[in-house]
Design a protein around this motif. Structure first.
Motif, PDB file in Angstrom:
ATOM      1  N   ARG A  53      43.050  41.396  42.965  1.00 35.09           N
ATOM      2  CA  ARG A  53      42.314  42.101  43.551  1.00 35.09           C
ATOM      3  C   ARG A  53      42.409  43.658  42.862  1.00 35.09           C
ATOM      4  NH1 ARG A  53      43.153  44.243  49.932  1.00 35.09           N
ATOM      5  NH2 ARG A  53      41.522  45.797  50.127  1.00 35.09           N
ATOM      6  N   HIS A  54      43.353  44.085  42.482  1.00 33.81           N
ATOM      7  CA  HIS A  54      43.474  45.413  42.037  1.00 33.81           C
ATOM      8  C   HIS A  54      43.311  45.480  40.423  1.00 33.81           C
ATOM      9  CE1 HIS A  54      44.145  46.966  46.105  1.00 33.81           C
ATOM     10  NE2 HIS A  54      45.047  45.948  46.041  1.00 33.81           N
ATOM     11  N   ILE A  55      43.394  44.333  39.853  1.00 29.25           N
ATOM     12  CA  ILE A  55      43.577  44.453  38.330  1.00 29.25           C
ATOM     13  C   ILE A  55      42.252  43.605  37.593  1.00 29.25           C
ATOM     14  CG2 ILE A  55      44.719  44.268  36.058  1.00 29.25           C
ATOM     15  CD1 ILE A  55      47.129  44.659  37.552  1.00 29.25           C
ATOM     16  N   THR A  56      42.395  42.407  37.963  1.00 27.70           N
ATOM     17  CA  THR A  56      41.694  41.223  37.379  1.00 27.70           C
ATOM     18  C   THR A  56      40.040  41.530  37.775  1.00 27.70           C
ATOM     19  OG1 THR A  56      43.453  39.627  37.418  1.00 27.70           O
ATOM     20  CG2 THR A  56      41.114  38.844  36.925  1.00 27.70           C
ATOM     21  N   LEU A  57      39.754  41.821  38.751  1.00 30.23           N
ATOM     22  CA  LEU A  57      38.433  41.748  39.535  1.00 30.23           C
ATOM     23  C   LEU A  57      37.988  43.214  39.128  1.00 30.23           C
ATOM     24  CD1 LEU A  57      38.493  40.192  43.022  1.00 30.23           C
ATOM     25  CD2 LEU A  57      37.137  39.466  41.041  1.00 30.23           C
ATOM     26  N   PRO A  58      38.729  44.139  39.214  1.00 31.82           N
ATOM     27  CA  PRO A  58      37.977  45.490  38.629  1.00 31.82           C
ATOM     28  C   PRO A  58      37.738  45.206  37.076  1.00 31.82           C
ATOM     29  CG  PRO A  58      39.772  46.088  40.064  1.00 31.82           C
ATOM     30  CD  PRO A  58      39.789  44.553  39.885  1.00 31.82           C
ATOM     31  N   GLY A  59      38.578  44.765  36.453  1.00 26.56           N
ATOM     32  CA  GLY A  59      38.298  44.553  34.840  1.00 26.56           C
ATOM     33  C   GLY A  59      37.223  43.857  34.678  1.00 26.56           C
ATOM     34  N   MET A  60      36.797  42.882  35.564  1.00 26.33           N
ATOM     35  CA  MET A  60      35.578  41.963  35.447  1.00 26.33           C
ATOM     36  C   MET A  60      34.343  42.632  35.679  1.00 26.33           C
ATOM     37  SD  MET A  60      37.256  38.180  36.575  1.00 26.33           S
ATOM     38  CE  MET A  60      35.889  37.705  36.377  1.00 26.33           C
ATOM     39  N   ILE A  61      34.177  43.733  36.537  1.00 26.42           N
ATOM     40  CA  ILE A  61      33.194  44.340  37.082  1.00 26.42           C
ATOM     41  C   ILE A  61      32.159  44.488  36.008  1.00 26.42           C
ATOM     42  CG2 ILE A  61      32.274  46.360  38.010  1.00 26.42           C
ATOM     43  CD1 ILE A  61      33.481  44.503  40.198  1.00 26.42           C
ATOM     44  N   PRO A  62      32.323  45.018  34.898  1.00 30.49           N
ATOM     45  CA  PRO A  62      30.857  45.256  34.016  1.00 30.49           C
ATOM     46  C   PRO A  62      30.467  43.931  33.586  1.00 30.49           C
ATOM     47  CG  PRO A  62      32.995  46.617  33.327  1.00 30.49           C
ATOM     48  CD  PRO A  62      33.444  45.661  34.210  1.00 30.49           C
ATOM     49  N   THR A  63      31.143  42.901  33.402  1.00 35.34           N
ATOM     50  CA  THR A  63      30.505  41.720  32.968  1.00 35.34           C
ATOM     51  C   THR A  63      29.877  41.109  34.242  1.00 35.34           C
ATOM     52  OG1 THR A  63      32.264  41.290  31.242  1.00 35.34           O
ATOM     53  CG2 THR A  63      31.143  39.224  32.176  1.00 35.34           C
TER      54      THR A  63
ATOM     55  N   THR B  43      31.794  29.850  33.110  1.00 35.94           N
ATOM     56  CA  THR B  43      33.218  30.706  33.399  1.00 35.94           C
ATOM     57  C   THR B  43      33.391  31.428  31.861  1.00 35.94           C
ATOM     58  OG1 THR B  43      34.388  28.628  32.629  1.00 35.94           O
ATOM     59  CG2 THR B  43      34.059  29.086  35.072  1.00 35.94           C
ATOM     60  N   ILE B  44      32.857  30.974  30.752  1.00 35.58           N
ATOM     61  CA  ILE B  44      33.217  31.394  29.372  1.00 35.58           C
ATOM     62  C   ILE B  44      33.133  32.960  29.441  1.00 35.58           C
ATOM     63  CG2 ILE B  44      32.558  31.360  27.164  1.00 35.58           C
ATOM     64  CD1 ILE B  44      31.595  28.576  27.343  1.00 35.58           C
ATOM     65  N   LEU B  45      31.886  33.705  29.887  1.00 32.53           N
ATOM     66  CA  LEU B  45      31.952  35.037  29.829  1.00 32.53           C
ATOM     67  C   LEU B  45      33.110  35.480  30.729  1.00 32.53           C
ATOM     68  CD1 LEU B  45      28.023  35.518  29.827  1.00 32.53           C
ATOM     69  CD2 LEU B  45      29.855  35.712  27.778  1.00 32.53           C
ATOM     70  N   PHE B  46      33.544  35.089  31.724  1.00 32.01           N
ATOM     71  CA  PHE B  46      34.271  35.854  32.873  1.00 32.01           C
ATOM     72  C   PHE B  46      35.907  35.447  32.247  1.00 32.01           C
ATOM     73  CE2 PHE B  46      30.641  34.572  35.439  1.00 32.01           C
ATOM     74  CZ  PHE B  46      30.196  35.874  36.057  1.00 32.01           C
TER      75      PHE B  46
END
Length: 297
Positions: A204-214, A174-177
């Motif tokens: 759904r609309h902010i956190t997950l899209p922000g994590m997509i590159p990682t 979870t560290i990277l996420f």
């Protein structure tokens, strides 16, 4: 060119030891790949061993090898299905904890199993699942049931591998996420709150899209793991009773090379696995770039 090198000279100096170690331990040993095409014996020299062509690849016609590949793919796919989304979900849950003290406590507890070696984890599983004096079987006997041979059962081996892997590595992964979540602009959440978005909508609309590159990078790096499960987890739990489902490529290489002395065949299996892993990571990277424009290169 020189000016850019001079500008970042201290950064280059910092990464130089890592580059040297990578070259020494990852590139120089690649000279040993030729063992896959030679008749190498202990006591002899790799360079003087006779060439045998593709004779060491005859294992591809062995029915036992096909079973080993099936075991490897079955376990690796299950580990991927359950293991890849688990740290993402845990990171999202930890991020929702409002108390900073409790959040640090949860992170510390979830990270701790990563520092246990797989040998220690195997001993823990033996203490819980042993047929004679395991805590689980003692409880089953106390409730009137019949003890279950967890450690020697074909049906229980794979769930045992999956669950122990989740327990040991989910928290650490979870560290990277969590780091990816911290890079998201807090003003986006403030704007979402003004618009009336709840916590699930913000995820759904902010956190997950922000994590997509990682997530994309971790996904690409995880694809080669479908071929190499990891001997350090499987081997301590493997025995003659569960060999039918526990024997995977990594343990097959260990037995063939170090225990039986078939170094050429063991090297050939490792070489084939490496080539397949390379093809998987290249193809997954290209696929990811076509889907969302993100990739390793």
């Amino acid at each position: 060119m020189y000016s850019k090198f001079h500008k970042y000279r201290w950064q280059y100096l910092m990464i130089l030891p890592g580059v040297v170690l990578l070259f020494v331990f990852n590139y120089i040993p690649m000279a040993g790949i030729q063992v896959a095409f030679r008749d190498f014996r202990i006591g002899g020299s790799i360079w003087n061993s006779p060439w045998v062509g593709f004779s060491n690849f005859e294992f591809l016609q062995d029915p036992q090898f096909l079973t080993i590949v099936e075991n490897t793919l079955f376990i690796s796919v299950l580990k991927f299905i359950f293991g890849f989304p688990a740290p993402i979900i845990l990171a999202l849950l930890i991020n929702e904890i409002r108390s900073s003290r409790f959040k640090r406590f949860v992170q510390s507890v979830s990270y701790l199993p990563h520092f246990f070696s797989w040998i220690v984890v195997a001993y823990i599983l033996h203490s819980f699942l042993s047929l004679d004096d395991g805590l689980i079987n003692q409880f089953i006997t106390w409730t009137g049931g019949e003890p279950i041979f967890f450690l020697g059962s074909d049906d229980w081996f794979r769930p045992m591998v999956i669950v122990s892997g989740l327990w040991k590595e989910t928290g650490w992964n979870t560290i990277l996420f969590l780091a990816a979540i911290t890079t998201i602009d807090p003003q986006l959440y403030e704007a979402a709150k003004v618009e009336g978005a709840g916590r699930l909508a913000q995820i759904r609309h902010i956190t997950l899209p922000g994590m997509i590159p990682t997530i994309t990078i971790i996904l690409i790096l995880s694809i080669p793991g479908l071929i190499t499960i990891g001997m350090d987890q499987i081997y301590p739990l493997m025995n003659s009773a569960n060999m039918g489902v526990a024997d995977v490529l990594d343990t097959y290489v260990l037995r063939s090379g170090l225990q039986q002395g078939y170094f050429g065949m063991a090297t050939a299996v490792g070489l084939l696995s490496s080539v397949i892993s390379l093809l998987l990571v290249v193809s997954s990277n290209q696929f990811s770039r076509k889907i969302n424009g993100e990739g390793l290169w």
